[in-house]
Design a protein around this motif. Structure first.
Motif, PDB file in Angstrom:
ATOM      1  N   GLY A 146       0.621  -1.210   0.138  1.00 50.96           N
ATOM      2  CA  GLY A 146      -0.038  -0.016  -0.202  1.00 50.96           C
ATOM      3  C   GLY A 146       0.838   1.248   0.044  1.00 50.96           C
ATOM      4  O   GLY A 146       0.383   2.284  -0.393  1.00 50.96           O
ATOM      5  N   ALA A 147       2.241   1.155   0.208  1.00 48.55           N
ATOM      6  CA  ALA A 147       2.626   2.508   0.377  1.00 48.55           C
ATOM      7  C   ALA A 147       3.325   3.062  -1.018  1.00 48.55           C
ATOM      8  O   ALA A 147       3.507   4.288  -0.754  1.00 48.55           O
ATOM      9  CB  ALA A 147       4.160   2.214   1.268  1.00 48.55           C
ATOM     10  N   PHE A 148       3.086   2.276  -1.954  1.00 44.27           N
ATOM     11  CA  PHE A 148       3.686   2.979  -3.277  1.00 44.27           C
ATOM     12  C   PHE A 148       2.681   3.753  -3.823  1.00 44.27           C
ATOM     13  O   PHE A 148       1.352   3.211  -3.781  1.00 44.27           O
ATOM     14  CB  PHE A 148       4.041   1.793  -4.157  1.00 44.27           C
ATOM     15  CG  PHE A 148       5.378   1.126  -3.964  1.00 44.27           C
ATOM     16  CD1 PHE A 148       6.490   1.813  -4.404  1.00 44.27           C
ATOM     17  CD2 PHE A 148       5.499  -0.007  -3.042  1.00 44.27           C
ATOM     18  CE1 PHE A 148       7.667   1.272  -4.372  1.00 44.27           C
ATOM     19  CE2 PHE A 148       6.897  -0.518  -2.634  1.00 44.27           C
ATOM     20  CZ  PHE A 148       7.993   0.123  -3.358  1.00 44.27           C
ATOM     21  N   ILE A 149       2.840   5.059  -4.137  1.00 48.12           N
ATOM     22  CA  ILE A 149       2.050   5.771  -4.623  1.00 48.12           C
ATOM     23  C   ILE A 149       2.412   6.707  -6.101  1.00 48.12           C
ATOM     24  O   ILE A 149       3.784   7.053  -6.287  1.00 48.12           O
ATOM     25  CB  ILE A 149       1.654   7.227  -3.791  1.00 48.12           C
ATOM     26  CG1 ILE A 149       1.007   6.734  -2.470  1.00 48.12           C
ATOM     27  CG2 ILE A 149       0.797   8.285  -4.346  1.00 48.12           C
ATOM     28  CD1 ILE A 149      -0.270   6.223  -2.687  1.00 48.12           C
ATOM     29  N   LEU A 150       1.741   6.517  -7.076  1.00 47.84           N
ATOM     30  CA  LEU A 150       1.948   6.951  -8.444  1.00 47.84           C
ATOM     31  C   LEU A 150       1.244   8.555  -8.537  1.00 47.84           C
ATOM     32  O   LEU A 150       0.112   8.548  -8.376  1.00 47.84           O
ATOM     33  CB  LEU A 150       1.770   6.355  -9.598  1.00 47.84           C
ATOM     34  CG  LEU A 150       2.050   6.785 -10.819  1.00 47.84           C
ATOM     35  CD1 LEU A 150       3.423   6.380 -11.572  1.00 47.84           C
ATOM     36  CD2 LEU A 150       1.061   6.608 -11.958  1.00 47.84           C
ATOM     37  N   THR A 151       1.991   9.385  -8.805  1.00 45.74           N
ATOM     38  CA  THR A 151       1.580  10.860  -8.851  1.00 45.74           C
ATOM     39  C   THR A 151       1.909  11.334 -10.271  1.00 45.74           C
ATOM     40  O   THR A 151       2.827  11.349 -10.648  1.00 45.74           O
ATOM     41  CB  THR A 151       2.066  11.637  -7.575  1.00 45.74           C
ATOM     42  OG1 THR A 151       2.089  11.385  -6.518  1.00 45.74           O
ATOM     43  CG2 THR A 151       1.477  13.245  -7.975  1.00 45.74           C
ATOM     44  N   GLU A 152       0.898  11.847 -10.871  1.00 40.64           N
ATOM     45  CA  GLU A 152       1.117  12.589 -12.324  1.00 40.64           C
ATOM     46  C   GLU A 152       0.931  13.970 -12.338  1.00 40.64           C
ATOM     47  O   GLU A 152       0.089  14.478 -11.497  1.00 40.64           O
ATOM     48  CB  GLU A 152       0.010  11.937 -13.124  1.00 40.64           C
ATOM     49  CG  GLU A 152      -0.153  10.340 -13.286  1.00 40.64           C
ATOM     50  CD  GLU A 152      -1.176   9.586 -13.798  1.00 40.64           C
ATOM     51  OE1 GLU A 152      -1.153   9.557 -15.252  1.00 40.64           O
ATOM     52  OE2 GLU A 152      -1.871   9.211 -13.221  1.00 40.64           O
ATOM     53  N   SER A 153       1.522  14.635 -13.278  1.00 37.24           N
ATOM     54  CA  SER A 153       1.570  16.091 -13.205  1.00 37.24           C
ATOM     55  C   SER A 153       0.567  16.636 -14.174  1.00 37.24           C
ATOM     56  O   SER A 153       0.129  17.685 -13.919  1.00 37.24           O
ATOM     57  CB  SER A 153       2.690  16.666 -13.650  1.00 37.24           C
ATOM     58  OG  SER A 153       2.973  16.004 -14.877  1.00 37.24           O
ATOM     59  N   THR A 154      -0.183  15.689 -15.059  1.00 36.48           N
ATOM     60  CA  THR A 154      -1.028  16.188 -16.024  1.00 36.48           C
ATOM     61  C   THR A 154      -2.104  14.972 -16.270  1.00 36.48           C
ATOM     62  O   THR A 154      -1.581  13.622 -16.355  1.00 36.48           O
ATOM     63  CB  THR A 154      -0.547  16.733 -17.155  1.00 36.48           C
ATOM     64  OG1 THR A 154      -1.666  17.147 -18.183  1.00 36.48           O
ATOM     65  CG2 THR A 154       0.318  15.739 -18.114  1.00 36.48           C
ATOM     66  N   LEU A 155      -3.308  15.090 -16.540  1.00 33.38           N
ATOM     67  CA  LEU A 155      -4.131  14.128 -16.790  1.00 33.38           C
ATOM     68  C   LEU A 155      -4.519  14.200 -18.438  1.00 33.38           C
ATOM     69  O   LEU A 155      -5.264  13.400 -18.923  1.00 33.38           O
ATOM     70  CB  LEU A 155      -5.329  14.314 -16.032  1.00 33.38           C
ATOM     71  CG  LEU A 155      -5.212  14.204 -14.451  1.00 33.38           C
ATOM     72  CD1 LEU A 155      -6.649  14.503 -13.950  1.00 33.38           C
ATOM     73  CD2 LEU A 155      -4.725  12.775 -14.102  1.00 33.38           C
ATOM     74  N   ASN A 156      -3.780  15.241 -19.059  1.00 34.89           N
ATOM     75  CA  ASN A 156      -4.069  15.080 -20.473  1.00 34.89           C
ATOM     76  C   ASN A 156      -3.131  14.406 -21.348  1.00 34.89           C
ATOM     77  O   ASN A 156      -1.932  14.191 -21.131  1.00 34.89           O
ATOM     78  CB  ASN A 156      -3.898  16.876 -21.031  1.00 34.89           C
ATOM     79  CG  ASN A 156      -5.173  17.431 -20.483  1.00 34.89           C
ATOM     80  OD1 ASN A 156      -6.351  17.367 -20.794  1.00 34.89           O
ATOM     81  ND2 ASN A 156      -4.923  18.672 -19.626  1.00 34.89           N
TER      82      ASN A 156
END
Length: 936
Positions: A926-936
């Motif tokens: 559960g600790a791993f998180i994917l973060t994105e800077s844009t959704l386009n």
């Protein structure tokens, strides 16, 4: 005045008290002649001479404001002046053998007795003798010695103003009501007789002081809780405010006002040079037993009532006055926005918070726009509400841009308070009446922009320094970081604010100004980019696919509209959520923040460590309870449509892996793809256009240097955590597999290991397509500066640097904790300054890299945000210390297919699902998180 003082060598303290808008002690002893000239020979053979000598001695003591003997000296002068007839008190006094005379100011309307009474009452109030101060004032202003409800004609407005402040300081609401109601008819009469300042300065000044005294009364009535009477008193003064505005508007009146204001400003500026005589300096290093008196003195401080002119006009707009009167007041209020003379301040700001008085002022209109917006909000006028809240936000942007290259990050955060309050009003209204699309769009855009600003504040300077600065600039910035560390340690010692803290704070502020001045254009350019308007609504449909839901969580204070004092509105903190789908957006309040934060903290504490089967059952119950708190209220059917969920968390929710929540039937990860962004601006951000470079950097197995203590033997559970860093077992396997997986996709891989895995080499990387760092990481924690060895782990914990989050690289065990120059630690501000604009993915295979300080009480600042600021498109980071063996398994599965065919979010989800088959506990995946800077 100065010439006379130079000639006689008299050491005086000039006290200016005009309408309660300024009361400053000015030390003019610097104008003294050398001591060999001696003190002047004042003729004390007459009562007038004795009185002059007592005044000189008392005013000298006023310069040393905290010398309580000044009370006795003023009492002696007051006793003497009461025994004299008025003609005798106004007599000129021979000084210096008759060569000079002490003359009285012919412009003063107050009697000599009233002037000394004012100083005597002020001195008593300063030392907490509030009843004595009130008794002195009543002696001077009461029309009837047996009654305090009538004020005599010809009273000194300064005395009434001080009386109101004394009653406010002592929480004497009934007394304050009586004073305000007794003053009101005098003000009404003076408004009718109001004449131009340029035609009759003396009467104009007296009338001005009366009106200002009543505005001051209204202000304090409101703060003590009588909002109805306060509004009535403000409205009484509205005609005066309109006349004053009209006079200031004329060239002759404006010139007279500016001359008067210039004289006042010069005196106040000089007053600030007095050492211990200012209120702001009292706040430094206050012993606990002196704090009540300090708080009382703060409440006694006068305010510039011109800052409250807007309230006088708004009180009429809020009343049942005629439409013509309301229109006239509205026009006057709008005119105030353009009058620099009438600046408005946030009443919650204190000078102790800022480096510059100017930063406390709004851009002259932000708060007044906010007041009008909250008024129209209370009237359900949607169009005007949206219009004025938009204007308030624009004014906030301008003010933040103006100060972004000057103030420290802490004080820039203070400037955001007005903006946050506007958002609180909007969200509170939406919580009560959610079907308001105009307000919803406005609030959604404001929250997204504000989150963006808050999380970027700390990166503007570091990015500029590391990208454009020379070695000297970087050294200065590192010195600034070291000072920040020292200040955090000093402020966290539980002993109050020490002189050492204040000295270091002053050094920090001066250094901040110096460094920011050099990079002002870079800082402002980045700030302008963050505040530039973006049409989120036009891009939303493209960014959010059918079947996808975007959840923008926000913590806010649920409050009622307070048009006169919006910044003083109080309420309970709540969480709300914007639910954004392809063609729809709505806001839902999900409850009190205390309850939610407690549940989240308890749950995360449970899943960030291994659990037994019995504990796992309890964890599942907690996961379902959180699902009911956070997600079930958003969808009345209690079912989320299958598809993607995009989450922008806020506050404590930034540490929660939503995919671990349980609907009661399934884990959320088993039915939904969860994606994370830092703010709703990701909906409008342009698509990431990457170069076709096929390069990657893999940083693994740094040579940390010798640990600080001997490691115990025995069975150990390897984790990646903060400490005196030790080699991680099995790291070579992760390094080799990541390298192999990337090379299978024809990507050229550079490996940095051992001493090559240094901070210098990592920071020198230029936009590799992939960057993978496998090492120890840490998050900000307050830890004693003591080395501690845990016999059950391959780590030694020691005093945290308190510098937010970071990753250990080569040499991390060698450098001193307070050195930030290639010290073997890659801190968030250093990562944010890297050039990763063409990087598709950064993976920090370390622990605690996703969490960090709660910046300004709102947005989080972990390394995931730093990666986004650096320009990278996506990042994988972690929320807690993770087991080494399972980390390798998950990373291997992630790269096995993620680089080739799937999106990174889908690849990470599949890797987690595979790990769940053998280790269902969220601790392992559960600790791993994917973060994105844009959704386009």
């Amino acid at each position: 005045m100065k010439k006379k003082l130079l000639a006689t060598g008299i050491s005086l303290a000039l006290t200016l008290n005009l309408s309660g808008c300024a009361s400053a002690l000015v030390d003019v002893s610097k104008y003294q002649m050398p001591s060999q000239f001696g003190m002047p020979n004042i003729d004390q053979s007459t009562p007038a001479g004795k009185l002059a000598q007592l005044e000189i001695e008392a005013k000298n003591l006023d310069v040393r404001a905290h010398d309580e003997t000044r009370v006795a000296k003023w009492e002696e002068a007051y006793s003497l002046v009461k025994s004299m007839d008025q003609q005798e008190t106004e007599r000129n006094v021979s000084v210096g053998g008759g060569y000079f005379m002490l003359n009285n100011d012919p412009r003063k309307s107050e009697s000599r007795e009233g002037e000394i009474a004012l100083k005597t009452a002020e001195a008593n109030a300063f030392f907490g003798n509030l009843q004595r101060a009130k008794d002195i004032i009543y002696e001077q202003i009461s029309a009837d010695s047996n009654s305090k409800t009538l004020i005599k004609k010809g009273f000194d407005p300064n005395l009434v103003n001080l009386l109101a402040r004394v009653q406010f300081a002592g929480n004497d609401l009934e007394g304050l009501r009586t004073t305000c109601q007794a003053l009101s008819p005098h003000v009404k009469q003076s408004i009718e007789m109001h004449s131009s300042s340029s035609d009759d300065f003396k009467n104009w000044r007296t009338n001005l002081l009366k009106a200002h005294a009543l505005i001051n009364c209204a202000d304090m009535l409101y703060k003590l809780g009588d909002k109805e009477l306060s509004t009535e008193m403000f409205a009484v003064t509205s005609d005066y405010v309109l006349k004053d505005l009209a006079e200031t508007r004329t060239s002759k009146g404006k010139a007279g006002f500016e001359q008067f204001a210039g004289m006042l400003s010069a005196v106040v500026r000089e007053a600030k040079t007095v050492g211990k005589a200012t209120f702001s300096e009292v706040s430094y290093n206050i012993p606990e037993n002196d704090r009540p008196l300090y708080e009382l003195r703060l409440r006694l401080q006068p305010v510039d009532v011109r800052e409250l002119y807007g309230n006088s006009l708004l009180a009429v707009i809020m009343s049942d006055s005629s439409s013509a009167q309301r229109d006239e007041s509205l026009n006057g209020l709008l005119e105030l926005f353009d009058q620099k003379a009438f600046r408005v301040q946030n009443p919650e700001f204190q000078l102790a918070k800022g480096e510059n008085d100017g930063m406390l002022s709004s851009a002259t209109d932000e708060i007044n726009y906010q007041k009008l917006a909250t008024y129209y909000l209370s009237q359900s006028d949607k169009k005007s509400t949206v219009d004025y809240f938009n204007k308030a936000m624009d004014a906030s942007d301008k003010r933040l841009l103006e100060w972004s290259a000057t103030l420290s990050n802490d004080n820039l955060g203070v400037l955001l308070e007005t903006r946050r309050k506007s958002i609180d009003f909007l969200l509170s209204e939406l919580a009560r009446a959610p079907t308001n699309p105009e307000l919803t769009e406005l609030a959604f855009a404001a929250v997204g922009k504000t989150k963006n600003i808050e999380t970027n504040l700390s990166t503007y300077l570091s990015s500029a320094v590391y990208k454009r600065g020379d070695a000297s600039d970087i050294r200065e910035y590192q010195e600034l970081m070291a000072l920040e560390l020292e200040l955090k340690n000093l402020s966290g010692n539980g002993g109050g604010v020490s002189q050492d803290y204040m000295d270091k704070k002053e050094t920090q502020l001066a250094l901040t100004r110096r460094v920011k001045e050099k990079f002002a254009s870079d800082i402002q350019a980045q700030f302008y980019k963050d505040t530039a308007p973006i049409d989120v609504s036009s891009k939303r449909a493209k960014a959010i696919e059918s079947g996808t839901v975007f959840l923008d969580f926000v913590k806010y204070t649920n409050i009622e509209a307070e048009p006169l004092y919006p910044m003083l509105a109080r309420g309970q903190q709540h969480y709300g959520v914007f639910i954004v789908q392809q063609n729809e957006i709505k806001f839902v309040d999900i409850g009190q923040a205390n309850e939610i934060d407690t549940e989240v903290a308890t749950y995360v504490a449970s899943i960030k460590q291994p659990s037994t089967r019995a504990e796992q059952s309890k964890i599942e119950e907690q996961a379902h309870a959180l699902y009911r708190l956070l997600l079930a209220p958003l969808f009345p059917s209690n079912e989320l449509a299958k598809g993607q969920i995009i989450v922008s968390p806020d506050s404590e929710l930034g540490g929660l892996p939503f995919e671990t929540l349980n609907s009661g039937q399934n884990l959320l990860i088993s039915t939904h793809l969860i994606r994370y962004v830092t703010s709703s601006r990701a909906l409008a951000a342009d698509p990431n256009t990457r170069n076709t470079n096929n390069t990657a950097a893999v940083v693994a197995g740094p040579d940390y240097g010798s640990p600080q203590s001997t490691i115990h033997t025995g069975e150990k559970v390897a984790t990646r955590s903060r400490g005196s860093f030790l080699p991680l077992p099995g790291i070579e396997l992760e390094r080799d597999f990541v390298k192999g997986a990337l090379e299978k996709s024809d990507i050229e891989v550079r490996v940095l290991q051992g001493l090559d895995a240094s901070e210098k080499n990592v920071r020198a990387l230029k936009s590799p397509r992939f960057l993978h760092i496998a090492s120890h990481g840490f998050a900000n924690e307050a830890v004693d500066n003591v080395v501690k060895v845990d016999p059950n782990t391959v780590s030694v914990s020691y005093g945290s640097s308190t510098m937010s989050t970071g990753v250990a690289l080569a040499g991390a065990n060698i450098s001193g904790k307070e050195s930030f120059s290639l010290d073997g630690i890659l801190y968030w501000h250093e990562l944010a300054s890297m050039d990763l604009k063409d990087t598709e993915l950064v993976v920090l295979s370390a622990c605690d890299t996703a969490i960090g300080d709660q910046l300004n009480g709102q947005a989080t600042s972990g390394l995931r945000r730093a990666i986004e600021v650096s320009g990278a498109a996506s990042s994988v980071t972690t929320l807690w210390s993770i087991p080494n063996e399972e980390t390798i398994d998950l990373v291997v599965d992630f790269y096995d297919v993620g680089v080739k065919v799937q999106s990174f979010a889908e690849s990470l989800r599949n890797a987690k699902l595979k790990l769940i088959e053998t280790n269902s506990s969220p601790y392992y995946w559960g600790a791993f998180i994917l973060t994105e800077s844009t959704l386009n």
